[in-house]
Design a protein around this motif. Structure first.
Motif, PDB file in Angstrom:
ATOM      1  N   GLU A  62       0.765  -1.205   0.136  1.00  0.00           N
ATOM      2  CA  GLU A  62       0.059  -0.230  -0.225  1.00  0.00           C
ATOM      3  C   GLU A  62       0.802   1.301   0.165  1.00  0.00           C
ATOM      4  O   GLU A  62       1.775   1.557   0.712  1.00  0.00           O
ATOM      5  CB  GLU A  62      -0.995   0.138   1.390  1.00  0.00           C
ATOM      6  CG  GLU A  62      -1.911   1.101   1.253  1.00  0.00           C
ATOM      7  CD  GLU A  62      -2.876   1.121   2.380  1.00  0.00           C
ATOM      8  OE1 GLU A  62      -3.384   2.068   2.626  1.00  0.00           O
ATOM      9  OE2 GLU A  62      -3.032   0.130   3.241  1.00  0.00           O
ATOM     10  N   ILE A  63       0.394   2.074  -1.016  1.00  0.00           N
ATOM     11  CA  ILE A  63       1.338   3.463  -1.004  1.00  0.00           C
ATOM     12  C   ILE A  63       0.765   4.754  -1.027  1.00  0.00           C
ATOM     13  O   ILE A  63       1.071   5.737  -0.719  1.00  0.00           O
ATOM     14  CB  ILE A  63       2.077   3.297  -2.427  1.00  0.00           C
ATOM     15  CG1 ILE A  63       1.424   3.255  -3.686  1.00  0.00           C
ATOM     16  CG2 ILE A  63       3.464   2.005  -2.489  1.00  0.00           C
ATOM     17  CD1 ILE A  63       2.108   3.392  -5.098  1.00  0.00           C
ATOM     18  N   GLY A  64      -0.754   4.461  -0.942  1.00  0.00           N
ATOM     19  CA  GLY A  64      -1.416   5.801  -1.016  1.00  0.00           C
ATOM     20  C   GLY A  64      -2.770   5.583  -1.263  1.00  0.00           C
ATOM     21  O   GLY A  64      -3.608   4.634  -0.764  1.00  0.00           O
ATOM     22  N   SER A  65      -3.842   6.419  -1.833  1.00  0.00           N
ATOM     23  CA  SER A  65      -5.057   6.531  -1.825  1.00  0.00           C
ATOM     24  C   SER A  65      -5.582   6.842  -3.336  1.00  0.00           C
ATOM     25  O   SER A  65      -4.764   7.477  -4.229  1.00  0.00           O
ATOM     26  CB  SER A  65      -5.787   7.389  -0.874  1.00  0.00           C
ATOM     27  OG  SER A  65      -5.279   8.702  -1.075  1.00  0.00           O
ATOM     28  N   TRP A  66      -6.747   6.400  -3.703  1.00  0.00           N
ATOM     29  CA  TRP A  66      -7.282   6.710  -5.209  1.00  0.00           C
ATOM     30  C   TRP A  66      -8.378   7.849  -4.609  1.00  0.00           C
ATOM     31  O   TRP A  66      -9.559   7.342  -4.241  1.00  0.00           O
ATOM     32  CB  TRP A  66      -7.708   5.366  -5.705  1.00  0.00           C
ATOM     33  CG  TRP A  66      -8.176   5.747  -7.032  1.00  0.00           C
ATOM     34  CD1 TRP A  66      -9.546   5.490  -7.458  1.00  0.00           C
ATOM     35  CD2 TRP A  66      -7.462   5.785  -8.340  1.00  0.00           C
ATOM     36  NE1 TRP A  66      -9.551   5.674  -8.986  1.00  0.00           N
ATOM     37  CE2 TRP A  66      -8.213   6.063  -9.367  1.00  0.00           C
ATOM     38  CE3 TRP A  66      -6.215   6.100  -8.632  1.00  0.00           C
ATOM     39  CZ2 TRP A  66      -7.926   6.325 -10.781  1.00  0.00           C
ATOM     40  CZ3 TRP A  66      -5.611   6.244  -9.746  1.00  0.00           C
ATOM     41  CH2 TRP A  66      -6.479   6.585 -10.888  1.00  0.00           C
ATOM     42  N   ILE A  67      -8.243   9.082  -4.909  1.00  0.00           N
ATOM     43  CA  ILE A  67      -9.213  10.055  -4.439  1.00  0.00           C
ATOM     44  C   ILE A  67     -10.470  10.020  -5.680  1.00  0.00           C
ATOM     45  O   ILE A  67     -10.408   9.415  -6.604  1.00  0.00           O
ATOM     46  CB  ILE A  67      -8.597  11.523  -4.321  1.00  0.00           C
ATOM     47  CG1 ILE A  67      -7.915  11.784  -5.712  1.00  0.00           C
ATOM     48  CG2 ILE A  67      -7.289  11.399  -3.255  1.00  0.00           C
ATOM     49  CD1 ILE A  67      -7.478  13.407  -5.617  1.00  0.00           C
ATOM     50  N   GLU A  68     -11.418  10.722  -4.916  1.00  0.00           N
ATOM     51  CA  GLU A  68     -12.684  11.024  -5.682  1.00  0.00           C
ATOM     52  C   GLU A  68     -12.448  11.587  -6.870  1.00  0.00           C
ATOM     53  O   GLU A  68     -11.480  12.495  -7.292  1.00  0.00           O
ATOM     54  CB  GLU A  68     -13.833  11.791  -4.977  1.00  0.00           C
ATOM     55  CG  GLU A  68     -14.253  11.065  -3.595  1.00  0.00           C
ATOM     56  CD  GLU A  68     -15.024   9.665  -4.137  1.00  0.00           C
ATOM     57  OE1 GLU A  68     -15.508   9.600  -5.067  1.00  0.00           O
ATOM     58  OE2 GLU A  68     -15.066   8.866  -3.143  1.00  0.00           O
ATOM     59  N   SER A  69     -13.238  11.510  -8.128  1.00  0.00           N
ATOM     60  CA  SER A  69     -12.955  12.174  -9.234  1.00  0.00           C
ATOM     61  C   SER A  69     -13.124  13.627  -9.261  1.00  0.00           C
ATOM     62  O   SER A  69     -12.196  14.249  -9.968  1.00  0.00           O
ATOM     63  CB  SER A  69     -14.128  11.452 -10.163  1.00  0.00           C
ATOM     64  OG  SER A  69     -14.193  12.493 -11.495  1.00  0.00           O
ATOM     65  N   MET A  70     -13.856  14.282  -8.305  1.00  0.00           N
ATOM     66  CA  MET A  70     -13.967  15.524  -7.987  1.00  0.00           C
ATOM     67  C   MET A  70     -14.165  15.770  -6.764  1.00  0.00           C
ATOM     68  O   MET A  70     -14.920  15.224  -5.985  1.00  0.00           O
ATOM     69  CB  MET A  70     -14.886  16.125  -9.068  1.00  0.00           C
ATOM     70  CG  MET A  70     -16.206  15.810  -8.916  1.00  0.00           C
ATOM     71  SD  MET A  70     -17.469  16.370 -10.288  1.00  0.00           S
ATOM     72  CE  MET A  70     -16.690  15.463 -11.770  1.00  0.00           C
ATOM     73  N   GLU A  71     -13.883  17.042  -6.193  1.00  0.00           N
ATOM     74  CA  GLU A  71     -14.086  17.310  -4.772  1.00  0.00           C
ATOM     75  C   GLU A  71     -14.760  18.731  -4.775  1.00  0.00           C
ATOM     76  O   GLU A  71     -14.473  19.816  -5.377  1.00  0.00           O
ATOM     77  CB  GLU A  71     -12.762  17.399  -4.099  1.00  0.00           C
ATOM     78  CG  GLU A  71     -12.997  17.851  -2.649  1.00  0.00           C
ATOM     79  CD  GLU A  71     -11.489  18.040  -1.663  1.00  0.00           C
ATOM     80  OE1 GLU A  71     -11.524  17.493  -0.738  1.00  0.00           O
ATOM     81  OE2 GLU A  71     -10.506  18.395  -2.726  1.00  0.00           O
ATOM     82  N   LEU A  72     -15.842  18.917  -4.076  1.00  0.00           N
ATOM     83  CA  LEU A  72     -16.527  20.099  -3.639  1.00  0.00           C
ATOM     84  C   LEU A  72     -16.262  20.618  -2.381  1.00  0.00           C
ATOM     85  O   LEU A  72     -16.650  20.098  -1.450  1.00  0.00           O
ATOM     86  CB  LEU A  72     -17.962  19.980  -4.146  1.00  0.00           C
ATOM     87  CG  LEU A  72     -18.826  21.273  -4.234  1.00  0.00           C
ATOM     88  CD1 LEU A  72     -18.399  21.939  -5.331  1.00  0.00           C
ATOM     89  CD2 LEU A  72     -20.344  21.037  -4.048  1.00  0.00           C
ATOM     90  N   GLU A  73     -16.029  21.939  -2.226  1.00  0.00           N
ATOM     91  CA  GLU A  73     -15.812  22.699  -1.047  1.00  0.00           C
ATOM     92  C   GLU A  73     -16.634  23.930  -0.922  1.00  0.00           C
ATOM     93  O   GLU A  73     -16.809  24.642  -1.827  1.00  0.00           O
ATOM     94  CB  GLU A  73     -14.102  23.187  -1.009  1.00  0.00           C
ATOM     95  CG  GLU A  73     -13.860  23.866   0.590  1.00  0.00           C
ATOM     96  CD  GLU A  73     -12.602  24.280   0.604  1.00  0.00           C
ATOM     97  OE1 GLU A  73     -12.307  25.054   1.529  1.00  0.00           O
ATOM     98  OE2 GLU A  73     -11.812  24.092  -0.676  1.00  0.00           O
ATOM     99  N   ILE A  74     -17.401  23.837   0.236  1.00  0.00           N
ATOM    100  CA  ILE A  74     -18.285  25.032   0.423  1.00  0.00           C
ATOM    101  C   ILE A  74     -17.655  25.856   1.559  1.00  0.00           C
ATOM    102  O   ILE A  74     -17.418  25.544   2.469  1.00  0.00           O
ATOM    103  CB  ILE A  74     -19.672  24.693   0.898  1.00  0.00           C
ATOM    104  CG1 ILE A  74     -20.390  23.632  -0.061  1.00  0.00           C
ATOM    105  CG2 ILE A  74     -20.517  25.587   1.370  1.00  0.00           C
ATOM    106  CD1 ILE A  74     -21.596  22.835   0.302  1.00  0.00           C
TER     107      ILE A  74
END
Length: 519
Positions: A62-74
Motif C-alpha cells: 500500500e502506497i497511497g489512496s485513490w481520491i474521488e473524481s472531483m471534490e466540492l468545497e463550500i
C-alpha cells in the motif's frame, strides 16, 4: 486495476492503492510519469514506495489512496462553492458528458441551487480549483447622517477692488426658541443577500450616530422620519468639546453707557450701538459692537472665551483695550491696545496702537501699520508699514520655544488629572448628600455642588488651553513679516532675536534665512 504491464501492477481497493513491481528495471522516474497520467493517485506512504523499489517486491504494498473524481468545497459562510476535478486532462476531454453529469450530481447532493457558474470543461485543468457557485452578499444599510446648524463664518469679505467688507460679517446668529439646530436621518436598513443554498442572508443596518447636544438648551423631536434638534431657549449657537449648545445671549438695542452701566455677562453680548467713553463690556462668549461709528475711548471690551467684533473700528485715545480669547475683528485701530490669542484682523489701518496675537492680518492691498508696536507669534501681514515721515513702527515676530510649550502642556495635563480626581471625590459626596435632611447637611450639599461646578469650569479652561498649545505646536516654524506694498524707513523689523531698522523704503517677506534676517 489501475495499471498493469510487464513492469508493475497498480491496483485500487476501497480507495487504497497498492503497487507490485514485476521487473527489476522499473525506476522511480517511470513511476513519476505514471502519476501524471493517473491524476487521482495520491502517494502518501513514501517509505513503503521506496522499499518496494529497493526490494523489487512482487507482493502488493500500500502506497497511497485513490481520491474521488472531483471534490466540492463550500465556504463557511455558504457564499461560495469551489470544485476541483482530479481526472486527467485526457480523461476529461474524452468523457465530457460524464464529467458534466457528475458535477450536476455533486451540486444537487450539496443542495447548491443559487448563483451557479458554468465551467468550461474544454479548458479545465486537472487539480485546479474553480468557482462553481457564488451567493449574493448582503448590502449593509447606509449610516445615519447628522447635520448641525453651523457657526457664523467670522471672516471679513475681501471685494475685488481690495476693500474689506466689515458690514456683512453676520458675526452673531441669534437663535429663537424652537429654532432648528440640527437633525439626524436614521441609519438605513440593508438589502438582504442569498447564499448558494438559496437561503436568505440578513443584512446589517447602517451605523447609528449620536446627536451630541446640551440637554439643558436643546431637545429632540421626530419630524418626517428624522430626529430634529430644536432649541429650548433663545440665544446663540455654541459648542463645547464637540457638544452643541445654545448659549445665553444679551442684546443691547442702543449704546452701553450711562443707562446700562458697565456690562459683565456669562454668554455673548451684542451691542447694536456703541460703547461710550469710559465704559466696559466683558462677556464669556462673543462680543459684537455693531455701531458703524465704532467705539471712542471705551475702557475695556473683552471676551474671556470667544471673539470680539467691532464693526466700525476704534478711536482709543490711548485708553481703550480690547481682549479676546480667540480672535479680534476690527475695521481700524487708532491709539488702542489689542490682545488676542489667535488672530487679529484689521481692515484698514492700525495707528499708534499696541497689538499682540498669534498672527496679525491687515488687508494686503491697502492695510497700513503706522507707529506703535505690533507683536505676533507667527506672522504679520500688511500692505504698508510706517510713513514718509519715518515714524517709528515696530513689527515683531517672536516665534515660539517648543520645549517650553511642551513642558507647559505637560504641567497643565497633570493639573487637570488632579482636578478630575478631586471632582470624582466631590461627586461621591454629592451622591451621599442627595437626601440631606438637616439644615447643616443641606448647606454642605450646596457648598459641595458649588465647588464641583467650579472645578468643571477650571478643567474646561485648562483643556482649552492644552488644545491651543498643541495646535500651536503643530504649526510649522514659518515665522515672517510680509509687507506687500511698502515698508517705509523707520520701520523696525524683528524676527526672534534678529532686528533691523529700515533706512530706505522696501517691501517683501522678511524672515530668517541661514541664521540671518533677510532685510
Amino acid at each position: 486495476m489501475i495499471e498493469q504491464n510487464d513492469e508493475i501492477t497498480l491496483t485500487e481497493k476501497n480507495g487504497r492503492v497498492f503497487i507490485a513491481i514485476t521487473n527489476g528495471g522499473y525506476t522511480l522516474k517511470k513511476f513519476d510519469e505514471l502519476t501524471r497520467k493517473h491524476t487521482r493517485l495520491k502517494v502518501s506512504n513514501f517509505l513503503a514506495l521506496k522499499n518496494a523499489f529497493e526490494h523489487k517486491t512482487h507482493e502488493p504494498i500500500e502506497i497511497g489512496s485513490w481520491i474521488e473524481s472531483m471534490e466540492l468545497e463550500i465556504s463557511a459562510d455558504k457564499m461560495e462553492a469551489l470544485l476541483t476535478i482530479y481526472e486527467s486532462q485526457t480523461y476529461i476531454q474524452e468523457n465530457l458528458a460524464e464529467i458534466y453529469t457528475n458535477i450536476q450530481k455533486v451540486l444537487q447532493e450539496q443542495q447548491i441551487i443559487y448563483g451557479l457558474k458554468p465551467i468550461d470543461l474544454l479548458n479545465v485543468k486537472s487539480g485546479k480549483t474553480y468557482i462553481v457557485a457564488t451567493g449574493l452578499p448582503p448590502q449593509k444599510g447606509g449610516n445615519a447622517k447628522v447635520t448641525y446648524l453651523g457657526q457664523a463664518e467670522k471672516k471679513p469679505v475681501i471685494k475685488e477692488n481690495g476693500n474689506t467688507d466689515f458690514f456683512d460679517m453676520n458675526f452673531i446668529v441669534e437663535i429663537k426658541e424652537g429654532s432648528w439646530l440640527g437633525e439626524k436621518i436614521p441609519a438605513q436598513k440593508g438589502i438582504d443577500g442569498i447564499n448558494i443554498l438559496g437561503e436568505n442572508v440578513p443584512a446589517e443596518p447602517g451605523d447609528d450616530i449620536k446627536l451630541n447636544y446640551d440637554t439643558k438648551s436643546a431637545y429632540e423631536v421626530e419630524e418626517d422620519g428624522k430626529t430634529v434638534l430644536r432649541s429650548k431657549t433663545k440665544g446663540i449657537i455654541g459648542e463645547v468639546n464637540g457638544v452643541l449648545s445654545v448659549k445665553k445671549h444679551l442684546v443691547i438695542d442702543g449704546d452701553v453707557g450711562l443707562e446700562t452701566g458697565n456690562l459683565t455677562f456669562d454668554g455673548s453680548i451684542q451691542v447694536k450701538g456703541t460703547v461710550m467713553a469710559g465704559y466696559s463690556v466683558i462677556a464669556s462668549g462673543d462680543v459684537s459692537i455693531d455701531g458703524k461709528e465704532g467705539v471712542n475711548a471705551a475702557e475695556l471690551i473683552k471676551s474671556t472665551e470667544g471673539d470680539v467684533y467691532i464693526k466700525g473700528g476704534i478711536f482709543g485715545r490711548g485708553a481703550t483695550k480690547v481682549e479676546a480669547y480667540k480672535n479680534i475683528f476690527v475695521k481700524h485701530a487708532n491709539e488702542c491696545t489689542l490682545e488676542a490669542k489667535d488672530t487679529i484682523n484689521i481692515g484698514f489701518y492700525a495707528l499708534g496702537s499696541t497689538i499682540s496675537a498669534n498672527q496679525i492680518l491687515l488687508n494686503e492691498r491697502k492695510g497700513k501699520i503706522i507707529g506703535g508696536k505690533t507683536i505676533a507669534v507667527n506672522s504679520i501681514i500688511a500692505a504698508y508699514s510706517g510713513n514718509s515721515l519715518e515714524r517709528k513702527t515696530e513689527l515683531i515676530v517672536q516665534g515660539i520655544d517648543r520645549k517650553i510649550l511642551k513642558e507647559n502642556a505637560k504641567e497643565k495635563a497633570q493639573e487637570m488629572i488632579k482636578l478630575q480626581e478631586e471632582m470624582s471625590k466631590l461627586k461621591l459626596q454629592i451622591d451621599q448628600l442627595k437626601n440631606a435632611l438637616t439644615v447643616q447637611q443641606i448647606a454642605v450639599f450646596e457648598q459641595t455642588k458649588q465647588k464641583y461646578n467650579q472645578l468643571q469650569v477650571e478643567i474646561k479652561e485648562i483643556d482649552t488651553e492644552i488644545k491651543r498649545i498643541l495646535r500651536t505646536l503643530r504649526q510649522p516654524n514659518n515665522y515672517y513679516i510680509h509687507i506687500t506694498k511698502e515698508a517705509n524707513a523707520g520701520t523696525i523689523i524683528q524676527i526672534g532675536y534678529k532686528t533691523s531698522v529700515l533706512s530706505s523704503p522696501t517691501k517683501g517677506k522678511f524672515k530668517i534665512e541661514n541664521g540671518e534676517l533677510n532685510v
